[in-house]
Design an enzyme around this catalytic site. Structure first.
Site, PDB file in Angstrom:
ATOM      1  N   TYR A 129       0.140  -1.376  -3.276  1.00  0.00           N
ATOM      2  CA  TYR A 129       1.178  -1.883  -2.377  1.00  0.00           C
ATOM      3  C   TYR A 129       0.653  -1.873  -0.950  1.00  0.00           C
ATOM      4  O   TYR A 129      -0.325  -1.194  -0.632  1.00  0.00           O
ATOM      5  CB  TYR A 129       2.469  -1.065  -2.508  1.00  0.00           C
ATOM      6  N   SER A 166      -2.471   2.856  -1.782  1.00  0.00           N
ATOM      7  CA  SER A 166      -2.133   1.595  -1.117  1.00  0.00           C
ATOM      8  C   SER A 166      -3.320   0.874  -0.494  1.00  0.00           C
ATOM      9  O   SER A 166      -4.454   1.313  -0.584  1.00  0.00           O
ATOM     10  CB  SER A 166      -1.084   1.806  -0.038  1.00  0.00           C
TER      11      SER A 166
END
Length: 127
Positions: free
Chosen positions: A58, A25
């Protein structure tokens, strides 16, 4: 018909950390996320202005006011601390709503503070 359009962009952020040993991430200051309308777990594209790498990951919200932009996990191999990046989120928009769609763009300063917040990217702009 639906089109995939840019929904938000954080332009010229500086990488504050690259943490290879995290699950994955990008960690981004939650205040910056709020300003452009990005949300935790949202899929984003990262563009590294220093080496040309483009990849997806993400979002994980970071500490408010910290200016953090930390690439985690395998993505940490694609950046170095101090690199300039662009973070882009996209939205799938129905054809009839395209004319009303207004992406938000945060132009960052050298300390990862929002220098300018733009609604809809102006044409022919050099930043």
């Amino acid at each position: 018909m639906f089109r995939t359009l840019m929904n938000a962009k954080i332009h010229r952020a500086r990488v504050t950390e690259a943490n290879l040993n995290y699950v994955g991430s990008i960690t981004i200051d939650a205040d910056i996320l709020d300003a452009v309308g990005m949300v935790p777990n949202e899929k984003v594209q990262i563009v590294n202005n220093n080496n040309g790498a483009r990849f997806e990951t993400y979002i994980i919200p970071g500490e408010r006011g910290s200016g953090v932009f930390c690439l985690n996990g395998a993505a940490a191999r694609l950046v170095q601390k101090g690199d300039i990046i662009i973070v882009i989120s996209y939205a799938i928009v129905p054809e009839e709503k395209i004319a009303q769609h207004r992406p938000k763009i945060a132009i960052m300063d050298e300390n990862n503070r929002i220098q300018q917040l733009i609604v809809e990217e102006p044409a022919h702009t050099v930043l």
